[in-house]
Design a protein around this motif. Sequence first.
Motif, PDB file in Angstrom:
ATOM      1  N   UNK A 171       4.085   5.935   9.286  1.00 34.34           N
ATOM      2  CA  UNK A 171       3.758   5.011  10.378  1.00 34.34           C
ATOM      3  C   UNK A 171       3.964   3.568   9.929  1.00 34.34           C
ATOM      4  N   UNK A 172       3.752   3.300   8.630  1.00 35.94           N
ATOM      5  CA  UNK A 172       3.959   1.937   8.128  1.00 35.94           C
ATOM      6  C   UNK A 172       5.423   1.518   8.235  1.00 35.94           C
ATOM      7  N   UNK A 173       6.354   2.448   8.033  1.00 38.05           N
ATOM      8  CA  UNK A 173       7.767   2.112   8.200  1.00 38.05           C
ATOM      9  C   UNK A 173       8.058   1.777   9.661  1.00 38.05           C
ATOM     10  N   UNK A 174       7.476   2.543  10.569  1.00 36.37           N
ATOM     11  CA  UNK A 174       7.662   2.256  11.995  1.00 36.37           C
ATOM     12  C   UNK A 174       7.110   0.863  12.341  1.00 36.37           C
ATOM     13  N   UNK A 175       5.977   0.527  11.758  1.00 36.46           N
ATOM     14  CA  UNK A 175       5.398  -0.804  11.976  1.00 36.46           C
ATOM     15  C   UNK A 175       6.314  -1.882  11.401  1.00 36.46           C
ATOM     16  N   UNK A 176       6.869  -1.650  10.219  1.00 30.94           N
ATOM     17  CA  UNK A 176       7.826  -2.581   9.598  1.00 30.94           C
ATOM     18  C   UNK A 176       8.983  -2.858  10.564  1.00 30.94           C
ATOM     19  N   UNK A 177       9.549  -1.803  11.128  1.00 35.56           N
ATOM     20  CA  UNK A 177      10.681  -1.977  12.040  1.00 35.56           C
ATOM     21  C   UNK A 177      10.274  -2.695  13.324  1.00 35.56           C
ATOM     22  N   UNK A 178       9.050  -2.439  13.804  1.00 30.68           N
ATOM     23  CA  UNK A 178       8.572  -3.159  14.992  1.00 30.68           C
ATOM     24  C   UNK A 178       8.437  -4.653  14.700  1.00 30.68           C
TER      25      UNK A 178
ATOM     26  N   UNK B 168      11.410   9.290   1.545  1.00 30.19           N
ATOM     27  CA  UNK B 168      10.566  10.289   2.206  1.00 30.19           C
ATOM     28  C   UNK B 168       9.208   9.688   2.577  1.00 30.19           C
ATOM     29  N   UNK B 169       8.455   9.296   1.577  1.00 29.31           N
ATOM     30  CA  UNK B 169       7.070   8.882   1.824  1.00 29.31           C
ATOM     31  C   UNK B 169       6.970   7.608   2.663  1.00 29.31           C
ATOM     32  N   UNK B 170       7.801   6.612   2.391  1.00 27.33           N
ATOM     33  CA  UNK B 170       7.719   5.386   3.187  1.00 27.33           C
ATOM     34  C   UNK B 170       8.492   5.501   4.490  1.00 27.33           C
TER      35      UNK B 170
ATOM     36  N   UNK C 203       0.805  -1.222   0.000  1.00 27.90           N
ATOM     37  CA  UNK C 203       0.000   0.000   0.000  1.00 27.90           C
ATOM     38  C   UNK C 203       0.842   1.278   0.000  1.00 27.90           C
ATOM     39  N   UNK C 204       2.163   1.128   0.047  1.00 30.70           N
ATOM     40  CA  UNK C 204       3.038   2.301   0.084  1.00 30.70           C
ATOM     41  C   UNK C 204       3.039   3.031  -1.258  1.00 30.70           C
ATOM     42  N   UNK C 205       3.035   4.326  -1.180  1.00 33.56           N
ATOM     43  CA  UNK C 205       3.081   5.157  -2.386  1.00 33.56           C
ATOM     44  C   UNK C 205       4.322   4.810  -3.206  1.00 33.56           C
ATOM     45  N   UNK C 206       4.111   4.516  -4.481  1.00 30.14           N
ATOM     46  CA  UNK C 206       5.206   4.273  -5.403  1.00 30.14           C
ATOM     47  C   UNK C 206       5.858   2.911  -5.327  1.00 30.14           C
TER      48      UNK C 206
ATOM     49  N   UNK D 220      13.141  -4.122  -3.200  1.00 31.65           N
ATOM     50  CA  UNK D 220      11.890  -3.376  -3.379  1.00 31.65           C
ATOM     51  C   UNK D 220      12.054  -2.432  -4.560  1.00 31.65           C
ATOM     52  N   UNK D 221      11.086  -2.446  -5.462  1.00 33.86           N
ATOM     53  CA  UNK D 221      11.088  -1.524  -6.587  1.00 33.86           C
ATOM     54  C   UNK D 221      10.159  -0.363  -6.266  1.00 33.86           C
ATOM     55  N   UNK D 222      10.694   0.843  -6.420  1.00 32.03           N
ATOM     56  CA  UNK D 222       9.968   2.078  -6.140  1.00 32.03           C
ATOM     57  C   UNK D 222       9.895   2.918  -7.410  1.00 32.03           C
ATOM     58  N   UNK D 223       8.841   3.681  -7.537  1.00 35.05           N
ATOM     59  CA  UNK D 223       8.725   4.617  -8.662  1.00 35.05           C
ATOM     60  C   UNK D 223       9.846   5.653  -8.611  1.00 35.05           C
TER      61      UNK D 223
END
Length: 99
Positions: free
Chosen positions: A70-77, A64-66, A31-34, A54-57
């Motif tokens: 909060x999703x990045x923080x959840x990833x690290x948790x 910046x965006x990821x 669901x992350x942008x790009x 991971x492939x990003x646009x």
Amino acid sequence: MITEMAEIAVKAGTDQQFEAAVATAAPLFQRARGCRSMRLERGIEQPDTYLLIVEWETLEDHEVHFRQSADFQQWRRLVGEFFAAAPKVIHTRKALTGF
């Protein structure tokens, strides 16, 4: 398009838990942008070492965006407790396609 490659060394004996945590975290990337794709590969010679690819646009979509989400923080948790050391991350751009 930008490819992020993160080399992740995990603590010995935590490979199954780490892989399960990455599977749980996959929707954060979806669901992350790009974000265009995400996969995890395991080392053969060094089975406690993984590559998260991971492939990003754009680089900004990742850096910046990821990374500031909060999703990045959840990833690290979800996965951080399995890291034996800080991941080594590089970004690449396709230079040549042979096949």
